[in-house]
Design a protein around this motif. Structure first.
Motif, PDB file in Angstrom:
ATOM      1  N   ARG A  24       0.814  -1.210   0.000  1.00 57.41           N
ATOM      2  CA  ARG A  24       0.000   0.000   0.000  1.00 57.41           C
ATOM      3  C   ARG A  24       0.850   1.263   0.000  1.00 57.41           C
ATOM      4  N   ARG A  25       1.947   1.264   0.733  1.00 59.76           N
ATOM      5  CA  ARG A  25       2.731   2.486   0.858  1.00 59.76           C
ATOM      6  C   ARG A  25       3.429   2.872  -0.448  1.00 59.76           C
ATOM      7  N   SER A  26       3.693   1.906  -1.308  1.00 64.19           N
ATOM      8  CA  SER A  26       4.371   2.201  -2.574  1.00 64.19           C
ATOM      9  C   SER A  26       3.437   1.995  -3.765  1.00 64.19           C
ATOM     10  N   THR A  27       2.135   2.217  -3.564  1.00 62.12           N
ATOM     11  CA  THR A  27       1.140   2.052  -4.617  1.00 62.12           C
ATOM     12  C   THR A  27       0.281   3.311  -4.696  1.00 62.12           C
ATOM     13  N   VAL A  28       0.000   3.733  -5.913  1.00 61.57           N
ATOM     14  CA  VAL A  28      -0.892   4.862  -6.126  1.00 61.57           C
ATOM     15  C   VAL A  28      -1.941   4.456  -7.154  1.00 61.57           C
ATOM     16  N   GLY A  29      -3.186   4.758  -6.868  1.00 60.49           N
ATOM     17  CA  GLY A  29      -4.281   4.433  -7.787  1.00 60.49           C
ATOM     18  C   GLY A  29      -5.222   5.618  -7.921  1.00 60.49           C
ATOM     19  N   LEU A  30      -5.671   5.898  -9.123  1.00 63.44           N
ATOM     20  CA  LEU A  30      -6.572   7.018  -9.389  1.00 63.44           C
ATOM     21  C   LEU A  30      -7.755   6.515 -10.203  1.00 63.44           C
ATOM     22  N   ALA A  31      -8.965   6.775  -9.699  1.00 61.86           N
ATOM     23  CA  ALA A  31     -10.172   6.300 -10.370  1.00 61.86           C
ATOM     24  C   ALA A  31     -10.397   7.054 -11.671  1.00 61.86           C
ATOM     25  N   ILE A  32     -10.839   6.331 -12.690  1.00 59.45           N
ATOM     26  CA  ILE A  32     -11.196   6.915 -13.977  1.00 59.45           C
ATOM     27  C   ILE A  32     -12.541   6.340 -14.403  1.00 59.45           C
ATOM     28  N   ARG A  33     -13.074   6.858 -15.503  1.00 64.62           N
ATOM     29  CA  ARG A  33     -14.348   6.354 -16.020  1.00 64.62           C
ATOM     30  C   ARG A  33     -14.237   6.077 -17.515  1.00 64.62           C
ATOM     31  N   LYS A  34     -14.916   5.037 -17.951  1.00 64.70           N
ATOM     32  CA  LYS A  34     -15.067   4.736 -19.381  1.00 64.70           C
ATOM     33  C   LYS A  34     -16.499   5.065 -19.758  1.00 64.70           C
ATOM     34  N   ILE A  35     -16.685   6.050 -20.634  1.00 62.13           N
ATOM     35  CA  ILE A  35     -18.014   6.577 -20.904  1.00 62.13           C
ATOM     36  C   ILE A  35     -18.290   6.575 -22.401  1.00 62.13           C
ATOM     37  N   GLN A  36     -19.559   6.699 -22.739  1.00 66.61           N
ATOM     38  CA  GLN A  36     -19.999   6.827 -24.128  1.00 66.61           C
ATOM     39  C   GLN A  36     -20.822   8.099 -24.260  1.00 66.61           C
ATOM     40  N   PHE A  37     -20.734   8.740 -25.426  1.00 69.63           N
ATOM     41  CA  PHE A  37     -21.529   9.920 -25.722  1.00 69.63           C
ATOM     42  C   PHE A  37     -22.524   9.603 -26.829  1.00 69.63           C
ATOM     43  N   ALA A  38     -23.524  10.465 -26.941  1.00 69.80           N
ATOM     44  CA  ALA A  38     -24.595  10.244 -27.903  1.00 69.80           C
ATOM     45  C   ALA A  38     -24.076  10.279 -29.340  1.00 69.80           C
ATOM     46  N   PRO A  39     -24.610   9.427 -30.221  1.00 72.94           N
ATOM     47  CA  PRO A  39     -24.230   9.471 -31.641  1.00 72.94           C
ATOM     48  C   PRO A  39     -24.610  10.816 -32.254  1.00 72.94           C
ATOM     49  N   SER A  40     -23.965  11.152 -33.337  1.00 71.00           N
ATOM     50  CA  SER A  40     -24.220  12.441 -33.990  1.00 71.00           C
ATOM     51  C   SER A  40     -25.504  12.429 -34.814  1.00 71.00           C
ATOM     52  N   LYS A  41     -26.011  11.231 -35.160  1.00 69.49           N
ATOM     53  CA  LYS A  41     -27.203  11.139 -35.995  1.00 69.49           C
ATOM     54  C   LYS A  41     -28.337  10.460 -35.243  1.00 69.49           C
ATOM     55  N   GLN A  42     -29.550  10.950 -35.510  1.00 69.67           N
ATOM     56  CA  GLN A  42     -30.745  10.316 -34.974  1.00 69.67           C
ATOM     57  C   GLN A  42     -31.070   9.051 -35.756  1.00 69.67           C
ATOM     58  N   GLY A  43     -31.679   8.099 -35.093  1.00 68.04           N
ATOM     59  CA  GLY A  43     -32.134   6.901 -35.769  1.00 68.04           C
ATOM     60  C   GLY A  43     -33.547   7.091 -36.303  1.00 68.04           C
ATOM     61  N   ASN A  44     -34.178   6.005 -36.695  1.00 70.94           N
ATOM     62  CA  ASN A  44     -35.551   6.061 -37.192  1.00 70.94           C
ATOM     63  C   ASN A  44     -36.506   6.423 -36.061  1.00 70.94           C
ATOM     64  N   GLN A  45     -37.558   7.135 -36.405  1.00 72.71           N
ATOM     65  CA  GLN A  45     -38.544   7.537 -35.404  1.00 72.71           C
ATOM     66  C   GLN A  45     -39.276   6.295 -34.891  1.00 72.71           C
ATOM     67  N   PRO A  46     -39.276   6.066 -33.569  1.00 77.60           N
ATOM     68  CA  PRO A  46     -39.937   4.870 -33.025  1.00 77.60           C
ATOM     69  C   PRO A  46     -41.455   4.957 -33.148  1.00 77.60           C
ATOM     70  N   CYS A  47     -42.064   3.885 -33.576  1.00 73.94           N
ATOM     71  CA  CYS A  47     -43.518   3.832 -33.712  1.00 73.94           C
ATOM     72  C   CYS A  47     -43.963   2.376 -33.616  1.00 73.94           C
ATOM     73  N   THR A  48     -45.103   2.148 -32.987  1.00 78.51           N
ATOM     74  CA  THR A  48     -45.635   0.790 -32.890  1.00 78.51           C
ATOM     75  C   THR A  48     -47.163   0.845 -32.824  1.00 78.51           C
ATOM     76  N   VAL A  49     -47.794  -0.220 -33.274  1.00 74.09           N
ATOM     77  CA  VAL A  49     -49.250  -0.364 -33.205  1.00 74.09           C
ATOM     78  C   VAL A  49     -49.555  -1.741 -32.633  1.00 74.09           C
ATOM     79  N   VAL A  50     -50.375  -1.790 -31.595  1.00 70.92           N
ATOM     80  CA  VAL A  50     -50.787  -3.060 -30.996  1.00 70.92           C
ATOM     81  C   VAL A  50     -52.310  -3.115 -30.969  1.00 70.92           C
ATOM     82  N   ARG A  51     -52.831  -4.323 -31.022  1.00 70.11           N
ATOM     83  CA  ARG A  51     -54.283  -4.504 -31.041  1.00 70.11           C
ATOM     84  C   ARG A  51     -54.676  -5.607 -30.068  1.00 70.11           C
ATOM     85  N   LYS A  52     -55.907  -5.516 -29.600  1.00 72.70           N
ATOM     86  CA  LYS A  52     -56.440  -6.520 -28.673  1.00 72.70           C
ATOM     87  C   LYS A  52     -57.870  -6.848 -29.078  1.00 72.70           C
ATOM     88  N   ASP A  53     -58.126  -8.142 -29.246  1.00 71.88           N
ATOM     89  CA  ASP A  53     -59.508  -8.558 -29.484  1.00 71.88           C
ATOM     90  C   ASP A  53     -60.015  -9.333 -28.278  1.00 71.88           C
TER      91      ASP A  53
END
Length: 381
Positions: free
Chosen positions: A159-188
């Motif tokens: 421990r006395r001869s060890t140094v550790g620093l926390a980091i993060r691995k992150i993702q950012f939003a894509p530059s392009k939008q995808g297809n507009q989400p849409c769905t239709v469901v039915r019940k009889d």
């Protein structure tokens, strides 16, 4: 132009090793991850005749620390990168960054640069929120850079001869939008003619944290059953890949309305409901996935995990997803009609222009992060 840099500094308890990193967030571009560049400063008297190793460690906790009894251990550490930093291998060459060049010039000949490369499929930094009564380390995936003195890279560090620093691995939003989400469901209905139809549409697929989500619903009642109320909710899906049954969902935002109800047979209803998922309304819920945390930093709900291939999941990862769910209630005897749509919730890419500041002189701001050694300012010219 003169640049102003931020540098994070941390010393080993004995003060003989000092670690410098230019940032603690490293971006995952799905196909590759930003390299981890830094510098270590050595005490020449202490490290003479000794070896210094550097590692990037992925810490995965998949169970509560307080439940570790009778030899059980719910914690694993993965060494994603490991290298001898001092004495440096003869054939090693580096393409130094501007920050490394300035630090080496300022710190002198006892400074050693390093660069670690994470594999593309490494899991993202995610923390699962603890309950109010929980103690110990939270479950989730965390990263840290570790530098230590030892005989080999698998040597148990002191421990006395060890140094550790926390980091993060992150993702950012894509530059392009995808297809507009849409769905239709039915019940009889088994003993009744006609059917009930629910159409749900989102205004876009990709949302940023803090944005309001508009849910456009259209109900067409061609049955002889009335719809009594409508409920919309946003669910966060968490998949702990290590466990076969480690999938669960939490509602992070919901709204229930009877406006326009009951929807009588033969009538229609078109309505827009608004929801905004946020951590502020979910701080008391255990198991909510949050973006990886660094001490004393606030966080948000975890971003959607983007994968190059959905079938190739790291066994030590936590996969986060979001869906919008709309439910029509027809009463105890007639049941319900439910529609779901997935969407992406992420942080925007930071504006590079805001990350670079011109100043009258070029200096490196040294930030004291969990260090117990003396803090000094460093000017880099």
């Amino acid at each position: 132009m003169v640049y102003n840099f931020k540098v994070f500094k941390k010393c080993a308890p004995n003060g003989k090793l000092t670690l410098y990193l230019g940032k603690r967030d490293f971006v995952d571009y799905i196909s590759a991850v930003e390299p981890i560049d830094g510098v270590i400063l050595l005490d020449p008297e202490y490290t003479k005749g000794r070896k210094v190793y550097g590692q990037v460690v992925c810490s995965f906790r998949y169970g509560r620390e307080e439940d570790e009894v009778m030899g059980l251990n719910f914690h694993k550490e993965l060494f994603l990168a490991s290298e001898q930093l001092y004495p440096p291998p003869e054939k090693r060459t580096y393409n130094l960054t501007k920050l490394q060049e300035r630090l080496l010039k300022k710190l002198g000949e006892n400074a050693v640069p390093f660069t670690f490369q994470l594999p593309a499929g490494a899991p993202g930094s995610v923390t699962l929120q603890q309950g109010l009564e929980d103690e110990g380390e939270p479950c989730g995936v965390q990263y840290y850079v570790k530098v230590f003195v030892g005989e080999s890279e698998i040597d148990r560090s002191h421990r006395r001869s060890t140094v550790g620093l926390a980091i993060r691995k992150i993702q950012f939003a894509p530059s392009k939008q995808g297809n507009q989400p849409c769905t239709v469901v039915r019940k009889d209905f088994l003993l009744s003619p006609g059917e009930l139809e629910l159409e749900m549409t989102l205004d876009k697929q990709l949302y940023l944290h803090g944005e309001q989500i508009a849910i456009n619903i259209c109900v067409r009642n061609h049955s002889n059953k009335p719809v009594k109320k409508v409920k919309a909710s946003i669910h966060q899906g968490v998949d702990v890949v290590l466990f076969q049954n480690g999938q669960y969902r939490n509602a992070v935002s919901s709204v229930e309305t009877q406006d326009g109800c009951p929807i009588q047979p033969g009538s229609n209803l078109q309505k827009i409901l608004y929801l905004k998922p946020s951590l502020g309304s979910n701080r008391d819920k255990r198991g909510i996935a949050l973006d990886g945390q660094i001490k004393r930093d606030d966080t948000t709900l975890a971003s959607t995990t983007l994968l190059m291939d959905p079938e190739q999941r790291d066994a030590f990862g936590i996969i986060v997803s979001y869906t919008v769910k709309v439910k029509l209630y027809l009463g105890a005897l007639n049941g319900e009609l439910t529609a779901e749509l997935p969407f992406i919730l992420m942080h925007p890419k930071p504006d590079k222009a805001k990350l670079i500041h011109a100043d009258s002189q070029a200096d490196v701001e040294m930030f004291r992060q969990d260090t117990i050694c003396h803090q000094e300012s460093v000017d880099v010219y």
